[in-house]
Design a protein around this motif. Structure first.
Motif, PDB file in Angstrom:
ATOM      1  N   TYR A 153       0.514  -1.053   0.201  1.00 35.84           N
ATOM      2  CA  TYR A 153      -0.009  -0.058   0.006  1.00 35.84           C
ATOM      3  C   TYR A 153       0.876   1.727   0.058  1.00 35.84           C
ATOM      4  O   TYR A 153       2.076   1.452   0.135  1.00 35.84           O
ATOM      5  CB  TYR A 153      -0.672   0.007   0.902  1.00 35.84           C
ATOM      6  N   SER A 167      -4.018   7.606  -0.598  1.00 31.19           N
ATOM      7  CA  SER A 167      -4.407   5.849   0.306  1.00 31.19           C
ATOM      8  C   SER A 167      -4.596   5.380  -1.016  1.00 31.19           C
ATOM      9  O   SER A 167      -6.180   5.155  -1.337  1.00 31.19           O
ATOM     10  CB  SER A 167      -4.971   5.853   1.399  1.00 31.19           C
ATOM     11  N   GLN A 168      -3.629   4.106  -1.320  1.00 31.07           N
ATOM     12  CA  GLN A 168      -4.467   3.339  -2.348  1.00 31.07           C
ATOM     13  C   GLN A 168      -3.805   1.780  -1.843  1.00 31.07           C
ATOM     14  O   GLN A 168      -2.369   1.771  -1.414  1.00 31.07           O
ATOM     15  CB  GLN A 168      -4.343   3.623  -3.158  1.00 31.07           C
ATOM     16  N   HIS A 169      -4.087   0.630  -2.532  1.00 29.16           N
ATOM     17  CA  HIS A 169      -3.172  -1.108  -2.950  1.00 29.16           C
ATOM     18  C   HIS A 169      -2.196  -1.099  -3.610  1.00 29.16           C
ATOM     19  O   HIS A 169      -3.403  -0.297  -5.127  1.00 29.16           O
ATOM     20  CB  HIS A 169      -4.710  -1.460  -2.311  1.00 29.16           C
ATOM     21  N   ASN A 193      -6.191   1.095   4.292  1.00 30.30           N
ATOM     22  CA  ASN A 193      -6.135   1.626   3.317  1.00 30.30           C
ATOM     23  C   ASN A 193      -8.134   2.386   3.665  1.00 30.30           C
ATOM     24  O   ASN A 193      -8.832   2.662   2.330  1.00 30.30           O
ATOM     25  CB  ASN A 193      -6.833   0.792   1.672  1.00 30.30           C
TER      26      ASN A 193
END
Length: 394
Positions: A153, A167-169, A193
């Motif tokens: 992440y 925020s991200q995977h 996340n």
């Protein structure tokens, strides 16, 4: 390659090991672009180091090498990450802890990026557009070194005007929500996340361990600015007769209840208040409440409808306000992550706050960042955490 020139004081700090260059250090304005690699020299033209340009709240550039021939590339990044990972092998092997910091920016040789480990998942935090330009090299180098990583992440902590997700995977498996992690044998619910925060501040690990082992058994514990209740949970597991958690955020109650439940504790047996800490202090005084242990770890700056709080201006007043709630021979765990407050200033705030209400005291522990959060030499903003465990003698 462009050369940036720094003033004498900054040159002295760089020679002592500081990698940080701030706006006020510059002898003349920078003309380069974010991420650009530059030469750093003093006003006499003496070489000081190689840096990359990365505008963030700490400064405008970071020195990455004192070797004039060194290039900031994947090979160099791999070398830095390899050393950092190797230095954390004790944590990787610890069966009671599986969440900690793998790479701590300038403390591990490259300012502007951190990597945290959450039970098999890596969380990268980027603090400037400059370092983000090296994102692919950093992530690829990390995965090459640590292929057992389940997923990755990232958190973007610089202004992008909406061009990037906060925020991200970005790779591999997605973590369950909540992702249950362990720290000193205690379970915590984390979310990788949901914004910039994960639900746990990893730099407070040793403080929570002290509370768990030495300051909870048979005690009543008040956790102010409690966030998700991590201190409250370890106190309960450490044998506290009662924990009280206070935070103004609406979600704090649900999050704190969850932390108790994942540790098989009944949240209804604990007290959780969603209210302004200052209002709670007044309430507790009216009810003549007292506590054996109080945890004070406020944000560096906070604003509510009623007031504005700043550690630099108001911490001593807050300690004085809380002092009447601490029982005879009770303990105050005072903490701040305010980088603009020095150790000397922090101790002075504590002294002024307790002296103003005639409480004598003694220090039992002084803590800073844990070993997985190394700081850079001659860089006070890098060594930000200050914690004092204080016994009130009367």
């Amino acid at each position: 390659m462009e050369t940036i020139v720094v003033r004498r004081l900054a040159a002295g700090n760089i020679k002592k090991g500081s990698p940080l260059i701030q706006e006020l250090d510059l002898a003349r304005p920078i003309r380069g672009n974010q991420g650009e690699q530059v030469i750093v020299s003093d006003e006499r033209g003496n070489f000081l180091g190689k840096a990359y340009l990365g505008q963030q709240h700490k400064g405008v550039a970071w020195i990455y090498s004192k070797d004039p021939n060194q290039v900031l590339d994947k090979d160099f990044i791999t070398e830095l990450l390899s050393k950092a990972i190797q230095s954390r092998q004790g944590l990787f092997a610890n069966p009671d802890t599986n969440a900690f910091r793998i790479f701590n920016g300038e403390g591990d040789g490259l300012g502007g990026v951190t990597i945290d480990w959450y039970a098999g998942y890596a969380v990268f935090s980027w603090y400037s557009q400059g370092i983000y330009l090296y994102r692919d090299d950093v992530i690829e180098a990390f995965y090459d070194l640590h292929p057992e990583t389940l997923g990755i992440y990232e958190k973007v902590r610089f202004e992008t005007d909406g061009a990037l997700e906060e925020s991200q995977h970005v790779w591999g498996q997605e973590a369950p929500e909540p992702l249950l992690i362990k720290e000193n044998g205690v379970t915590f619910a984390s979310y990788l996340n949901q914004g910039l925060m994960t639900g746990i501040f990893l730099d407070q690990r040793e403080v929570r361990r002290l509370l768990l082992e030495d300051y909870s058994a048979g005690k009543t514990v008040l956790n102010t600015f409690s966030y998700t209740g991590a201190f409250s949970v370890v106190a309960a597991l450490g044998g506290a007769t009662q924990t009280t958690s206070v935070d103004v955020a609406n979600r704090s109650k649900e999050k704190t209840q969850e932390q108790f439940m994942v540790n098989h504790l009944d949240p209804e047996s604990q007290l959780i208040y969603v209210m302004d800490v200052f209002d709670y202090i007044r309430y507790a005084k009216r009810k003549q409440l007292s506590f054996d242990t109080i945890v004070l770890d406020p944000p560096s700056f906070a604003r509510t409808k009623k007031r504005t709080f700043s550690v630099a201006k108001n911490y001593g007043e807050l300690i004085a306000d809380l002092a009447s709630l601490i029982s005879y021979k009770g303990v105050l765990i005072a903490s701040t992550n305010a980088a603009n407050v020095s150790d000397k200033q922090f101790d002075q705030m504590i002294q002024e706050g307790l002296s103003s209400v005639s409480r004598s005291y003694s220090y039992e522990h002084s803590l800073g960042l844990p070993k997985d959060f190394p700081s850079a030499p001659a860089t006070p903003v890098s060594d930000y955490l200050k914690v004092r465990v204080i016994r009130l003698d009367q």
